[in-house]
Design a protein around this motif. Structure first.
Motif, PDB file in Angstrom:
ATOM      1  N   HIS A 428      -5.740  31.968  84.846  1.00  0.00           N
ATOM      2  CA  HIS A 428      -4.500  31.872  85.619  1.00  0.00           C
ATOM      3  C   HIS A 428      -4.714  31.150  86.947  1.00  0.00           C
ATOM      4  CE1 HIS A 428      -1.590  34.206  83.342  1.00  0.00           C
ATOM      5  NE2 HIS A 428      -2.483  35.154  83.149  1.00  0.00           N
ATOM      6  N   TYR A 429      -5.922  31.272  87.484  1.00  0.00           N
ATOM      7  CA  TYR A 429      -6.195  30.802  88.839  1.00  0.00           C
ATOM      8  C   TYR A 429      -6.792  29.399  88.873  1.00  0.00           C
ATOM      9  CZ  TYR A 429      -5.716  35.824  89.468  1.00  0.00           C
ATOM     10  OH  TYR A 429      -5.246  37.117  89.438  1.00  0.00           O
ATOM     11  N   MET A 430      -6.783  28.727  87.711  1.00  0.00           N
ATOM     12  CA  MET A 430      -7.369  27.395  87.631  1.00  0.00           C
ATOM     13  C   MET A 430      -6.446  26.465  86.844  1.00  0.00           C
ATOM     14  SD  MET A 430     -11.449  28.172  87.123  1.00  0.00           S
ATOM     15  CE  MET A 430     -11.929  26.785  88.138  1.00  0.00           C
ATOM     16  N   ARG A 431      -6.650  25.194  87.025  1.00  0.00           N
ATOM     17  CA  ARG A 431      -5.918  24.198  86.237  1.00  0.00           C
ATOM     18  C   ARG A 431      -6.912  23.527  85.289  1.00  0.00           C
ATOM     19  NH1 ARG A 431      -7.085  19.235  88.317  1.00  0.00           N
ATOM     20  NH2 ARG A 431      -7.877  19.183  90.460  1.00  0.00           N
ATOM     21  N   ARG A 432      -6.430  23.195  84.101  1.00  0.00           N
ATOM     22  CA  ARG A 432      -7.306  22.661  83.055  1.00  0.00           C
ATOM     23  C   ARG A 432      -7.014  21.185  82.812  1.00  0.00           C
ATOM     24  NH1 ARG A 432      -7.430  25.775  77.454  1.00  0.00           N
ATOM     25  NH2 ARG A 432      -5.211  25.857  77.927  1.00  0.00           N
ATOM     26  N   SER A 433      -8.063  20.407  82.745  1.00  0.00           N
ATOM     27  CA  SER A 433      -7.950  18.990  82.401  1.00  0.00           C
ATOM     28  C   SER A 433      -8.744  18.727  81.125  1.00  0.00           C
ATOM     29  CB  SER A 433      -8.499  18.110  83.526  1.00  0.00           C
ATOM     30  OG  SER A 433      -7.816  18.336  84.740  1.00  0.00           O
ATOM     31  N   THR A 434      -8.143  18.013  80.194  1.00  0.00           N
ATOM     32  CA  THR A 434      -8.871  17.549  79.013  1.00  0.00           C
ATOM     33  C   THR A 434      -9.378  16.148  79.312  1.00  0.00           C
ATOM     34  OG1 THR A 434      -7.474  18.853  77.544  1.00  0.00           O
ATOM     35  CG2 THR A 434      -8.717  17.045  76.553  1.00  0.00           C
ATOM     36  N   CYS A 435     -10.693  15.959  79.254  1.00  0.00           N
ATOM     37  CA  CYS A 435     -11.315  14.711  79.697  1.00  0.00           C
ATOM     38  C   CYS A 435     -12.018  14.016  78.528  1.00  0.00           C
ATOM     39  CB  CYS A 435     -12.344  15.001  80.795  1.00  0.00           C
ATOM     40  SG  CYS A 435     -11.714  16.024  82.149  1.00  0.00           S
ATOM     41  N   THR A 436     -11.699  12.761  78.339  1.00  0.00           N
ATOM     42  CA  THR A 436     -12.368  11.953  77.319  1.00  0.00           C
ATOM     43  C   THR A 436     -13.243  10.914  78.005  1.00  0.00           C
ATOM     44  OG1 THR A 436     -10.466  12.228  75.852  1.00  0.00           O
ATOM     45  CG2 THR A 436     -12.051  10.499  75.289  1.00  0.00           C
ATOM     46  N   ILE A 437     -14.510  10.884  77.639  1.00  0.00           N
ATOM     47  CA  ILE A 437     -15.455   9.955  78.257  1.00  0.00           C
ATOM     48  C   ILE A 437     -15.963   8.998  77.178  1.00  0.00           C
ATOM     49  CG2 ILE A 437     -17.649   9.732  79.503  1.00  0.00           C
ATOM     50  CD1 ILE A 437     -17.192  12.662  80.422  1.00  0.00           C
ATOM     51  N   ASN A 438     -15.767   7.734  77.414  1.00  0.00           N
ATOM     52  CA  ASN A 438     -16.216   6.703  76.478  1.00  0.00           C
ATOM     53  C   ASN A 438     -17.543   6.134  76.972  1.00  0.00           C
ATOM     54  OD1 ASN A 438     -16.603   4.548  74.773  1.00  0.00           O
ATOM     55  ND2 ASN A 438     -14.715   3.469  75.312  1.00  0.00           N
ATOM     56  N   TYR A 439     -18.617   6.384  76.215  1.00  0.00           N
ATOM     57  CA  TYR A 439     -19.918   5.844  76.609  1.00  0.00           C
ATOM     58  C   TYR A 439     -20.382   4.747  75.648  1.00  0.00           C
ATOM     59  CZ  TYR A 439     -21.520   9.343  73.166  1.00  0.00           C
ATOM     60  OH  TYR A 439     -21.697  10.096  72.039  1.00  0.00           O
ATOM     61  N   SER A 440     -19.413   4.244  74.858  1.00  0.00           N
ATOM     62  CA  SER A 440     -19.737   3.141  73.932  1.00  0.00           C
ATOM     63  C   SER A 440     -19.272   1.818  74.539  1.00  0.00           C
ATOM     64  CB  SER A 440     -19.036   3.362  72.588  1.00  0.00           C
ATOM     65  OG  SER A 440     -17.638   3.152  72.718  1.00  0.00           O
ATOM     66  N   LYS A 441     -19.450   0.742  73.783  1.00  0.00           N
ATOM     67  CA  LYS A 441     -19.004  -0.572  74.240  1.00  0.00           C
ATOM     68  C   LYS A 441     -17.670  -0.957  73.633  1.00  0.00           C
ATOM     69  CE  LYS A 441     -23.708  -2.308  74.948  1.00  0.00           C
ATOM     70  NZ  LYS A 441     -24.713  -3.360  74.600  1.00  0.00           N
ATOM     71  N   ASP A 442     -17.075  -0.048  72.844  1.00  0.00           N
ATOM     72  CA  ASP A 442     -15.807  -0.339  72.184  1.00  0.00           C
ATOM     73  C   ASP A 442     -14.674   0.465  72.817  1.00  0.00           C
ATOM     74  OD1 ASP A 442     -17.101  -2.016  70.272  1.00  0.00           O
ATOM     75  OD2 ASP A 442     -17.782  -0.189  69.235  1.00  0.00           O
ATOM     76  N   LEU A 443     -13.440   0.123  72.435  1.00  0.00           N
ATOM     77  CA  LEU A 443     -12.260   0.851  72.933  1.00  0.00           C
ATOM     78  C   LEU A 443     -11.382   1.293  71.767  1.00  0.00           C
ATOM     79  CD1 LEU A 443     -11.204  -1.324  76.008  1.00  0.00           C
ATOM     80  CD2 LEU A 443     -12.106   1.010  76.052  1.00  0.00           C
ATOM     81  N   PRO A 444     -11.911   2.147  70.869  1.00  0.00           N
ATOM     82  CA  PRO A 444     -11.107   2.597  69.732  1.00  0.00           C
ATOM     83  C   PRO A 444     -10.019   3.580  70.174  1.00  0.00           C
ATOM     84  CG  PRO A 444     -13.172   3.786  69.808  1.00  0.00           C
ATOM     85  CD  PRO A 444     -13.256   2.749  70.877  1.00  0.00           C
ATOM     86  N   LEU A 445      -8.892   3.545  69.482  1.00  0.00           N
ATOM     87  CA  LEU A 445      -7.808   4.486  69.759  1.00  0.00           C
ATOM     88  C   LEU A 445      -7.965   5.722  68.877  1.00  0.00           C
ATOM     89  CD1 LEU A 445      -4.806   1.968  69.900  1.00  0.00           C
ATOM     90  CD2 LEU A 445      -6.071   2.958  71.817  1.00  0.00           C
ATOM     91  N   ALA A 446      -7.335   6.799  69.292  1.00  0.00           N
ATOM     92  CA  ALA A 446      -7.362   8.021  68.495  1.00  0.00           C
ATOM     93  C   ALA A 446      -6.533   7.843  67.239  1.00  0.00           C
ATOM     94  CB  ALA A 446      -6.817   9.190  69.323  1.00  0.00           C
ATOM     95  N   GLN A 447      -6.774   8.691  66.236  1.00  0.00           N
ATOM     96  CA  GLN A 447      -6.098   8.669  64.954  1.00  0.00           C
ATOM     97  C   GLN A 447      -6.300   7.359  64.184  1.00  0.00           C
ATOM     98  OE1 GLN A 447      -3.830   9.779  67.772  1.00  0.00           O
ATOM     99  NE2 GLN A 447      -5.032  11.633  67.346  1.00  0.00           N
ATOM    100  N   GLY A 448      -7.298   6.572  64.627  1.00  0.00           N
ATOM    101  CA  GLY A 448      -7.612   5.331  63.930  1.00  0.00           C
ATOM    102  C   GLY A 448      -6.564   4.255  64.070  1.00  0.00           C
ATOM    103  N   ILE A 449      -5.697   4.383  65.086  1.00  0.00           N
ATOM    104  CA  ILE A 449      -4.625   3.398  65.267  1.00  0.00           C
ATOM    105  C   ILE A 449      -5.206   2.052  65.697  1.00  0.00           C
ATOM    106  CG2 ILE A 449      -2.598   2.815  66.661  1.00  0.00           C
ATOM    107  CD1 ILE A 449      -1.972   5.804  66.799  1.00  0.00           C
ATOM    108  N   LYS A 450      -4.689   0.993  65.083  1.00  0.00           N
ATOM    109  CA  LYS A 450      -5.088  -0.369  65.450  1.00  0.00           C
ATOM    110  C   LYS A 450      -3.845  -1.230  65.596  1.00  0.00           C
ATOM    111  CE  LYS A 450      -9.570  -0.239  63.084  1.00  0.00           C
ATOM    112  NZ  LYS A 450     -10.421  -0.879  62.052  1.00  0.00           N
ATOM    113  N   PHE A 451      -3.759  -1.938  66.705  1.00  0.00           N
ATOM    114  CA  PHE A 451      -2.631  -2.847  66.927  1.00  0.00           C
ATOM    115  C   PHE A 451      -3.034  -4.263  66.513  1.00  0.00           C
ATOM    116  CE2 PHE A 451      -1.961   0.582  70.037  1.00  0.00           C
ATOM    117  CZ  PHE A 451      -0.694   0.972  69.665  1.00  0.00           C
ATOM    118  N   GLN A 452      -2.360  -4.778  65.466  1.00  0.00           N
ATOM    119  CA  GLN A 452      -2.700  -6.089  64.923  1.00  0.00           C
ATOM    120  C   GLN A 452      -1.792  -7.168  65.513  1.00  0.00           C
ATOM    121  OE1 GLN A 452      -5.335  -6.414  63.179  1.00  0.00           O
ATOM    122  NE2 GLN A 452      -5.738  -4.260  62.684  1.00  0.00           N
TER     123      GLN A 452
END
Length: 452
Positions: A428-452
């Motif tokens: 109750h006394y804190m706020r939560r952040s969901t953090c994604t850290i990319n340590y690769s050389k690519d920029l893939p999207l979640a759910q395998g989405i690709k914009f063609q």
């Protein structure tokens, strides 16, 4: 809340707004209990005849002056000058400044008399608990669906936690909130009940010394004694990141609406009205008004068909003492039985079967605590299960009163839904952040989405 620790200072009367030094006739001062030899221990706590009710690193107060009274004899104890709205605003500002220091420090740092003592011990215990908890707070590392990525949960302090406590539990409830909020990296602003202002001042003096001895800003644990005006200011103030309120369901509704209006956070611990309480060892009621409410409840029970088989009267002695009272013959859904009177009245009902009595337990609007006495193993687990008690605290073979600090304290429905003290109440006394850290050389999207 259900427990009524009978602390010495428990009800008050407004007297004046004195602009300058407080002047009172010597005769008045000599009648204060604090000046009598048997109450010399009050001065050992740092209390005086006249006490300042605002602390934000220094003591002050420019609001109304109230006189506190002892419910055992209705004699005056001492006086407290409360906070004005200007005092409140100044204290919030100082608390916010203190947070900048405390946020960097905290995660590296480690009634009747017997019940009054127990309540203070509960504050001590929750401090011990909090020190250990400070080494355990953390979020999970979650598997990421994307190669070369890490997914983590980060928990951070909310900032300023406002804490409004009630008369019946004037030390421990603040302790639950204060200790856990602090180890989460927050600073606190406390407004105790006006009728227990001396307790709020005495506790804050102890905390202030600890902070001072450790060269930390006193405003980390600020105090503003006051009435509804200060409580309203806290509820409406966007600078108060979380408001913890303990009190009646009626006032709690107003607080919840004011906090929600600004999309703020609230932690509510409201009315109880538990299924079984046997008052045998107890002290005086809180105020003369409480005595009137007791008498009103007894009369209402009679009007609704109940029979008083024991008690029901005011005791002929100084103070606010009433007889423990047992009432039978009421319908299970009688309105008075569904009302939290805050007096030693026990309504007794006869039931036919388990299903019926479980339903009666759950039909009241409050949902704080409940208990069953049985040796039937199956009944125990039905009572604990989805069709059993709908309260936040569900006991077996022990009374509804009393709670260990290791578990989360709070209730459902009109009790407010908040949780304090142990288990995961710290969230109750804190706020939560969901953090994604990319340590690769690519920029893939979640759910395998690709914009063609």
């Amino acid at each position: 809340m259900w427990r009524l620790p009978r602390a010495l200072c428990v009800h008050a009367a407004k007297t004046s707004k004195l602009p300058g030094p407080w002047s009172r006739p010597a005769a008045f001062m000599s009648t204060l209990l604090i000046n009598q030899p048997q109450y010399a221990w009050l001065k050992e706590l740092g209390l005086r005849e006249e006490n300042e009710g605002v602390y934000n690193g220094s003591w002050g107060g420019r609001g109304e002056v109230i006189t506190t009274y002892c419910p055992a004899n209705n004699e005056p104890i001492a006086r407290v000058r409360q906070a004005s709205v200007a005092d409140y605003e100044e204290t919030v500002k100082k608390a916010k400044e203190a947070w900048k220091i405390w946020a960097d420090v905290s995660l590296e740092m480690g009634k009747i008399l017997v019940e009054g003592v127990g309540e203070v011990q509960e504050y001590v215990d929750i401090c011990d608990y909090a020190v250990g908890l400070s080494r355990m707070i953390g979020g999970p590392i979650l598997p990421s669906e994307r190669p070369g990525h890490a997914l983590i949960e980060q928990w951070n302090p909310v900032g300023l936690v406002g804490i409004i406590t009630a008369f019946n539990f004037p030390v421990a409830v603040y302790g639950w909130n204060n200790a856990i909020a602090m180890i989460c990296g927050n600073v606190c602003l406390w407004k105790g009940a006006p009728t227990t202002s001396l307790i709020s001042v005495a506790v804050t003096k102890i905390i202030a010394k600890v902070l001072e001895d450790n060269k930390l800003p006193g405003a980390i644990c600020s105090l503003t004694c006051g009435g509804a005006d200060i409580g309203t200011a806290m509820a409406k103030d966007e600078q108060v990141n979380l408001l913890s309120f303990t009190g009646s369901t009626q006032v709690g509704k107003q607080v919840a609406l004011m906090v929600q209006e600004r999309f703020g956070r609230s932690l509510l611990e409201l009315g109880g009205n538990n299924a079984i309480i046997a008052n045998v060892l107890y002290g005086p009621l809180h105020t003369k008004q409480s005595v009137s409410m007791f008498l009103g409840a007894v009369e209402e029970a009679k009007k609704e068909g109940g029979t008083v088989v024991y008690g029901g009267k005011v005791m002929d002695r100084p103070g606010n003492y009433v007889e423990p009272t047992i009432v039978i013959g009421l319908a299970h859904d009688a309105s008075i039985a569904h009302t939290e009177t805050f007096a030693p009245i026990l309504y007794v009902f006869k039931f036919k079967n388990e299903e019926e009595v479980f339903a009666w337990n759950n039909e009241v609007k409050q949902g704080l605590s409940s208990s069953i006495f049985t040796k039937d193993l199956g009944r125990i687990f039905r009572w604990l299960g989805p069709k059993g008690s709908d309260c936040g605290i569900v006991n077996v073979n022990i009374p509804t009163s009393g709670a260990e600090i290791g578990g989360a304290f709070g209730g459902e429905k009109h009790t407010g839904g908040g949780r304090e003290s142990g288990s995961d109440a710290w969230k109750h006394y804190m706020r939560r952040s969901t953090c994604t850290i990319n340590y690769s050389k690519d920029l893939p999207l979640a759910q395998g989405i690709k914009f063609q």
